[in-house]
Write a protein that holds these residues in place. Structure first.
Motif, short mmCIF file in Angstrom:
data_model
loop_
_atom_site.label_atom_id
_atom_site.label_comp_id
_atom_site.label_asym_id
_atom_site.label_seq_id
_atom_site.Cartn_x
_atom_site.Cartn_y
_atom_site.Cartn_z
N GLN A 36 0.82 -1.21 0.00
CA GLN A 36 0.00 0.00 0.00
C GLN A 36 0.86 1.26 0.00
N LYS A 37 1.86 1.33 0.86
CA LYS A 37 2.70 2.53 0.92
C LYS A 37 3.61 2.67 -0.29
N PRO A 38 4.31 1.63 -0.77
CA PRO A 38 5.15 1.81 -1.97
C PRO A 38 4.38 2.21 -3.22
N LEU A 39 3.12 1.82 -3.33
CA LEU A 39 2.34 2.14 -4.54
C LEU A 39 1.57 3.45 -4.42
N THR A 40 1.67 4.12 -3.30
CA THR A 40 1.01 5.41 -3.12
C THR A 40 1.92 6.53 -3.62
N THR A 41 1.40 7.37 -4.48
CA THR A 41 2.12 8.50 -5.07
C THR A 41 1.39 9.79 -4.76
N PRO A 42 1.99 10.94 -5.02
CA PRO A 42 1.27 12.20 -4.79
C PRO A 42 -0.01 12.33 -5.60
N THR A 43 -0.10 11.65 -6.73
CA THR A 43 -1.30 11.73 -7.57
C THR A 43 -2.18 10.49 -7.49
N ARG A 44 -1.80 9.50 -6.70
CA ARG A 44 -2.57 8.27 -6.60
C ARG A 44 -2.61 7.80 -5.15
N ARG A 45 -3.80 7.60 -4.67
CA ARG A 45 -3.99 7.10 -3.30
C ARG A 45 -4.38 5.62 -3.39
N THR A 46 -3.46 4.78 -2.98
CA THR A 46 -3.69 3.34 -3.02
C THR A 46 -4.41 2.91 -1.76
N THR A 47 -5.56 2.27 -1.93
CA THR A 47 -6.33 1.82 -0.80
C THR A 47 -5.88 0.43 -0.35
N ARG A 48 -6.42 0.01 0.77
CA ARG A 48 -6.11 -1.32 1.28
C ARG A 48 -6.61 -2.40 0.34
N HIS A 49 -7.74 -2.17 -0.31
CA HIS A 49 -8.28 -3.15 -1.25
C HIS A 49 -7.43 -3.24 -2.51
N ASP A 50 -6.89 -2.12 -2.98
CA ASP A 50 -5.99 -2.15 -4.14
C ASP A 50 -4.73 -2.95 -3.83
N ALA A 51 -4.18 -2.73 -2.63
CA ALA A 51 -3.00 -3.49 -2.24
C ALA A 51 -3.31 -4.98 -2.09
N ALA A 52 -4.52 -5.32 -1.63
CA ALA A 52 -4.91 -6.72 -1.54
C ALA A 52 -5.00 -7.35 -2.93
N ALA A 53 -5.47 -6.58 -3.92
CA ALA A 53 -5.52 -7.10 -5.28
C ALA A 53 -4.13 -7.42 -5.81
N VAL A 54 -3.15 -6.59 -5.48
CA VAL A 54 -1.76 -6.86 -5.89
C VAL A 54 -1.27 -8.14 -5.24
N ALA A 55 -1.59 -8.33 -3.96
CA ALA A 55 -1.18 -9.56 -3.27
C ALA A 55 -1.82 -10.79 -3.90
N ILE A 56 -3.08 -10.68 -4.29
CA ILE A 56 -3.77 -11.81 -4.93
C ILE A 56 -3.12 -12.12 -6.28
N GLY A 57 -2.81 -11.09 -7.05
CA GLY A 57 -2.20 -11.32 -8.35
C GLY A 57 -0.82 -11.93 -8.25
N ARG A 58 -0.02 -11.49 -7.29
CA ARG A 58 1.32 -12.06 -7.13
C ARG A 58 1.25 -13.52 -6.69
N ARG A 59 0.30 -13.84 -5.84
CA ARG A 59 0.16 -15.24 -5.43
C ARG A 59 -0.28 -16.10 -6.61
N ALA A 60 -1.15 -15.58 -7.47
CA ALA A 60 -1.56 -16.35 -8.64
C ALA A 60 -0.41 -16.57 -9.60
N LEU A 61 0.47 -15.61 -9.71
CA LEU A 61 1.63 -15.73 -10.61
C LEU A 61 2.75 -16.56 -10.02
N GLY A 62 2.65 -16.94 -8.75
CA GLY A 62 3.69 -17.73 -8.11
C GLY A 62 4.78 -16.93 -7.47
N HIS A 63 4.59 -15.62 -7.31
CA HIS A 63 5.59 -14.77 -6.68
C HIS A 63 5.25 -14.57 -5.20
#
Length: 347
Positions: free
Chosen positions: A249-276
């Protein structure tokens, strides 16, 4: 509603004609036939053959038939004489006659996981009021901006079902634009018995879980994705929200983009599906504090042989001595962490 209007609707609900399809027959149906040009003809029974206006005891209607939804699929089936079922009914509110065509899709072979994830994945975090989605490339890096597809589950069953279908349609269109051929979701299983056992004292959370359309979302997503040749990958939901918020959540937050907890959870789901791995190593301290310097943040790839082995010792004289047994501990990074990969260790 007046008595006349009620009687018209009652009669219209019982005035319909339906016929199942037959493979091998002309246009896929012998009883109700619709040609590619839109001509509709009905084969009359033996007692009504004197009313036929076409050869072979058929009655051709003056009105033409036009299909707008999935017309290409219907045209391909009648060209190959594959079974198509028709239903003719009357709509009293609009004063129109409608013809509905339906058929059964053949079971398509499921692609391999490697083939489905060859062009990345669209990871989806399901919530009670929206779908949080993000496109990840094959290396597990988020691409573009996160997307959110809201839906409203208040109202009747038809309204809720329409909201779910609309949100999933927008999700599949987003996956088509990104070029991904797979969608990653959590394998959620909210049963009544398990929910009461684990959260029996929290009525608010139980009420929230009861409104969550897990089975309906999953069934709709699988059926709608199959029509667009998109694979659905289900992953283990353990710690995806917690680790996503902690590491992404914090690394993906930029001054022009506010990353929510649900967005960060989607990244975690995608990485687990890819095997990372989901969790990331923390950055080491500055070099002026060499006594407390940690490991390097760069990790070896999953296919590099010997990545879990000991690091090669630098050549030349060593300025510090190695304690007894230090080399053996460094050679087995899995020995001290039984729950998973060495890269998944908490900092």
């Amino acid at each position: 509603m007046s008595l006349r209007a009620w009687r018209e609707r009652w009669q219209a609900a019982r005035m319909f004609l339906t016929a199942d399809g037959e493979s091998g027959k002309r246009c896929g149906n012998e009883t109700i036939r619709v040609t590619e040009s839109g001509e509709l003809s009905i084969r009359l029974p033996a007692a009504l053959t004197h009313l036929a206006n076409a050869p072979h005891g058929r009655y051709v209607l003056d009105a033409g038939v036009v299909f707008t939804h999935r017309a290409a699929g219907w045209r391909d089936r009648i060209a190959a004489d594959r079974a198509v079922a028709y239903r003719i009914h009357h709509d009293t509110l609009r004063g129109r006659w409608y013809v509905t065509a339906s058929w059964q899709r053949a079971v398509a072979p499921a692609p391999s996981l490697r083939t489905a994830l060859a062009r990345g994945v669209v990871a989806v975090d399901m919530n009670h009021d929206h779908l949080a989605a993000w496109h990840l490339d094959t290396h597990g890096n988020p691409v573009g901006e996160p997307r959110r597809f809201p839906y409203d589950l208040s109202g009747g069953m038809r309204h809720r079902d329409a909201q779910i279908r609309h949100a999933l349609t927008r999700l599949l269109h987003y996956a088509h634009r990104t070029g991904a051929s797979a969608i990653a979701v959590e394998e959620l299983d909210f049963t009544q018995g398990r929910t009461r056992e684990a959260y029996g004292g929290n009525k608010r959370f139980r009420r929230l879980i009861s409104r969550f359309p897990t089975a309906r979302l999953r069934a709709r997503l699988v059926s709608m994705a199959a029509e667009r040749n998109v694979a659905v990958v289900a992953v283990d939901p353990a710690y995806t929200s917690r680790w996503g918020a902690q590491h992404w959540q914090k690394p993906l937050t930029t001054p022009t983009r506010r990353t929510t907890r649900h967005d960060a959870a989607a990244v975690a789901i995608g990485r687990r599906a890819l095997g990372h791995p989901i969790r990331r190593r923390t950055a080491p301290p500055p070099h002026d504090r060499r006594d407390r310097a940690g490991h390097r943040t760069v990790q070896a790839g999953t296919r590099i042989p010997g990545r879990e082995g000991a690091r090669p010792r630098p050549t030349g004289p060593r300025t510090r001595s190695v304690p007894a047994g230090g080399g053996a501990k460094a050679g087995d990074q899995r020995a001290q962490h039984r729950s998973g990969h060495a890269a998944e260790r908490a900092p």
